[in-house]
Design a protein around this motif. Sequence first.
Motif, short mmCIF file in Angstrom:
data_model
loop_
_atom_site.label_atom_id
_atom_site.label_comp_id
_atom_site.label_asym_id
_atom_site.label_seq_id
_atom_site.Cartn_x
_atom_site.Cartn_y
_atom_site.Cartn_z
N ASN A 78 88.42 51.06 -15.28
CA ASN A 78 87.64 50.66 -14.12
C ASN A 78 86.52 51.64 -13.83
N SER A 79 85.57 51.19 -13.02
CA SER A 79 84.50 52.04 -12.52
C SER A 79 84.64 52.16 -11.01
N VAL A 80 84.15 53.28 -10.46
CA VAL A 80 84.22 53.54 -9.02
C VAL A 80 82.82 53.86 -8.51
N TYR A 81 82.49 53.30 -7.33
CA TYR A 81 81.16 53.50 -6.76
C TYR A 81 81.28 53.92 -5.30
N LEU A 115 84.94 52.98 -0.81
CA LEU A 115 84.73 53.03 -2.24
C LEU A 115 84.82 51.62 -2.81
N VAL A 116 84.10 51.37 -3.89
CA VAL A 116 84.14 50.08 -4.57
C VAL A 116 84.71 50.31 -5.96
N SER A 169 86.21 46.39 -2.38
CA SER A 169 85.96 47.56 -1.55
C SER A 169 87.27 48.06 -0.94
N GLN A 170 87.38 49.36 -0.77
CA GLN A 170 88.56 49.96 -0.15
C GLN A 170 88.12 51.05 0.81
N ARG A 171 88.54 50.92 2.06
CA ARG A 171 88.23 51.93 3.07
C ARG A 171 89.33 52.99 3.09
N ILE A 172 88.92 54.21 3.10
CA ILE A 172 89.86 55.33 3.14
C ILE A 172 89.68 56.07 4.45
N ARG A 173 90.71 56.08 5.27
CA ARG A 173 90.65 56.73 6.57
C ARG A 173 91.03 58.21 6.41
#
Length: 286
Positions: free
Chosen positions: A234-237, A266-267, A277-281
């Motif tokens: 995978n790739s991360v953005y 992050l995507v 998309s994933q939100r990190i708190r």
Amino acid sequence: MLWFRRISRSRWLGWGCVGLLSVILMATGVKLHPAVATGNRAINIQQVRGTVTYRGSQTRPAQVGDRLQAVGQGISTAARSRAILTLDEAIGSIQVAENTDLRVTQLQTGADGSRVTLLNVQRGQVRLQVRSFTNPNSRLEIQTPSGVASVRGTEFGVNTTAAGVTAIATESGAVAAIAAGQTVDIPADFASRIQPGEAPIPPVRIDRELKFDVRRISRSGNRLEVLGRVNPTNSVYFRGLEVPVNVDGSVTLDVRLPMSQPRVTLVVQNPLGERQSQRIRMRSID
């Protein structure tokens, strides 16, 4: 430089025909059949979304109906932009993702009626759906800085990062990735990754959940460091920029953010172009 070669047949998903994917080492010296003028061959722009640029004798916004016919013509997509191209005589379609550069290298018709279509993708992600060719000498190739994918009819995705890392995912059929003197078979629903100058990693399942597994978060003033792990293909953005992914899937995001910002987004994207998309708190990790 790596190539991929065909190793099996499978049912063509979504096209209702048998697909094959054939990719071989460039070192084998594959030769083209005698070619004549391009004639009326063309790659047609069927759909554009966002900022898509046509590049030819002039550079201008791409429009539906534009045709790519000559060597050097192509398109570029900006962030949050996409395009769909169709090959002549409904051979197939190419989905061009955002931040991708695609150019025509060759469009020719052989003396035996075969069609040779060579496209270059310097960066970004493409996904192809191609029906089986009726002429065994027809070829469609996607060239990247690290290799060439030669298609005989299948569905698969290729992603090339700025660092030259190539990831290949097979939706249907099966392929083999060959590099550094080693061959790795990639069956349907699996993916592999090739570091420049290294052998392909053993195939892993295509990640459809597209999760970023947070391992640690640390913060010092405005400096934020997030350590995590993803599927190595995978790739991360982050904010549209690539975040390097190591061969073991580990990821380190090191950025400066104001203390008032409680989360980052992050995507994660797989080689087929599927993304999430994933939100990190910040307060979720000690």
